[in-house]
Motif scaffolding. Structure first.
Motif, PDB file in Angstrom:
ATOM      1  N   PHE A  12      -5.699  -8.355  -5.875  1.00 41.71           N
ATOM      2  CA  PHE A  12      -5.312  -9.170  -7.033  1.00 41.71           C
ATOM      3  C   PHE A  12      -6.047  -8.742  -8.304  1.00 41.71           C
ATOM      4  O   PHE A  12      -5.438  -8.599  -9.363  1.00 41.71           O
ATOM      5  N   LEU A  13      -7.344  -8.532  -8.196  1.00 45.96           N
ATOM      6  CA  LEU A  13      -8.132  -8.170  -9.384  1.00 45.96           C
ATOM      7  C   LEU A  13      -7.703  -6.814  -9.935  1.00 45.96           C
ATOM      8  O   LEU A  13      -7.665  -6.627 -11.153  1.00 45.96           O
ATOM      9  N   ASP A  14      -7.351  -5.862  -9.064  1.00 46.57           N
ATOM     10  CA  ASP A  14      -6.870  -4.560  -9.525  1.00 46.57           C
ATOM     11  C   ASP A  14      -5.526  -4.689 -10.241  1.00 46.57           C
ATOM     12  O   ASP A  14      -5.305  -4.062 -11.276  1.00 46.57           O
ATOM     13  N   ARG A  15      -4.636  -5.520  -9.681  1.00 49.37           N
ATOM     14  CA  ARG A  15      -3.308  -5.688 -10.273  1.00 49.37           C
ATOM     15  C   ARG A  15      -3.356  -6.414 -11.614  1.00 49.37           C
ATOM     16  O   ARG A  15      -2.471  -6.249 -12.447  1.00 49.37           O
ATOM     17  N   THR A  16      -4.354  -7.253 -11.823  1.00 48.21           N
ATOM     18  CA  THR A  16      -4.403  -8.060 -13.049  1.00 48.21           C
ATOM     19  C   THR A  16      -5.482  -7.602 -14.033  1.00 48.21           C
ATOM     20  O   THR A  16      -5.680  -8.256 -15.048  1.00 48.21           O
TER      21      THR A  16
ATOM     22  N   GLY B 145      -5.889 -10.547 -17.598  1.00 47.41           N
ATOM     23  CA  GLY B 145      -6.323 -11.896 -17.265  1.00 47.41           C
ATOM     24  C   GLY B 145      -7.756 -11.918 -16.790  1.00 47.41           C
ATOM     25  O   GLY B 145      -8.393 -10.879 -16.652  1.00 47.41           O
ATOM     26  N   LYS B 146      -8.251 -13.114 -16.541  1.00 47.87           N
ATOM     27  CA  LYS B 146      -9.625 -13.282 -16.080  1.00 47.87           C
ATOM     28  C   LYS B 146      -9.665 -14.450 -15.107  1.00 47.87           C
ATOM     29  O   LYS B 146      -9.101 -15.506 -15.369  1.00 47.87           O
ATOM     30  N   VAL B 147     -10.345 -14.256 -13.987  1.00 48.65           N
ATOM     31  CA  VAL B 147     -10.499 -15.306 -12.994  1.00 48.65           C
ATOM     32  C   VAL B 147     -11.902 -15.871 -13.127  1.00 48.65           C
ATOM     33  O   VAL B 147     -12.886 -15.144 -13.054  1.00 48.65           O
ATOM     34  N   ILE B 148     -11.965 -17.181 -13.346  1.00 52.75           N
ATOM     35  CA  ILE B 148     -13.257 -17.862 -13.457  1.00 52.75           C
ATOM     36  C   ILE B 148     -13.186 -19.167 -12.686  1.00 52.75           C
ATOM     37  O   ILE B 148     -12.100 -19.640 -12.357  1.00 52.75           O
ATOM     38  N   GLY B 149     -14.334 -19.760 -12.401  1.00 57.43           N
ATOM     39  CA  GLY B 149     -14.366 -20.999 -11.643  1.00 57.43           C
ATOM     40  C   GLY B 149     -14.075 -22.232 -12.485  1.00 57.43           C
ATOM     41  O   GLY B 149     -13.506 -23.201 -12.020  1.00 57.43           O
ATOM     42  N   TRP B 150     -14.448 -22.210 -13.738  1.00 56.91           N
ATOM     43  CA  TRP B 150     -14.274 -23.375 -14.595  1.00 56.91           C
ATOM     44  C   TRP B 150     -14.200 -22.902 -16.040  1.00 56.91           C
ATOM     45  O   TRP B 150     -14.823 -21.912 -16.415  1.00 56.91           O
ATOM     46  N   ALA B 151     -13.453 -23.606 -16.862  1.00 55.96           N
ATOM     47  CA  ALA B 151     -13.358 -23.275 -18.292  1.00 55.96           C
ATOM     48  C   ALA B 151     -13.177 -24.562 -19.080  1.00 55.96           C
ATOM     49  O   ALA B 151     -12.622 -25.535 -18.574  1.00 55.96           O
ATOM     50  N   PRO B 152     -13.623 -24.573 -20.334  1.00 52.57           N
ATOM     51  CA  PRO B 152     -13.396 -25.747 -21.188  1.00 52.57           C
ATOM     52  C   PRO B 152     -11.910 -25.797 -21.584  1.00 52.57           C
ATOM     53  O   PRO B 152     -11.485 -25.141 -22.522  1.00 52.57           O
TER      54      PRO B 152
END
Length: 83
Positions: free
Chosen positions: A18-22, A26-33
């Motif tokens: 998934f990380l290679d394809r995106t 995009g960015k994967v994080i655990g939490w965001a404001p």
């Protein structure tokens, strides 16, 4: 309940590759404001779990949404209402 946090190893929580394809889109994080993110002009869409607050916030900032309803959440709410 554990407080929101970033993942120590994101690869443990996303599908293989998934990380290679995106990468770069995009960015994967655990939490965001969430409000700050929705208010940013670079946001073109929002994947929502269909919580009332999330829907209202995306409408307020004019951000289109894609809804991803958690069916297990619906069953838990339904079970609670029957008792």
């Amino acid at each position: 309940m554990e407080a929101p946090r970033n993942y120590d190893n994101v690869e443990e929580v996303v599908p293989e590759g998934f990380l290679d394809r995106t990468a770069g889109i995009g960015k994967v994080i655990g939490w965001a404001p969430q409000l700050a993110v929705l208010a940013h002009s670079a946001i073109g869409g929002f994947v929502s779990h269909c919580g009332w607050s999330s829907i209202l916030e995306s409408i307020w900032y004019g951000v289109p949404t894609t809804q991803r309803v958690s069916i297990s959440k619906r069953f838990r709410i339904s079970d609670r209402n029957q008792n």
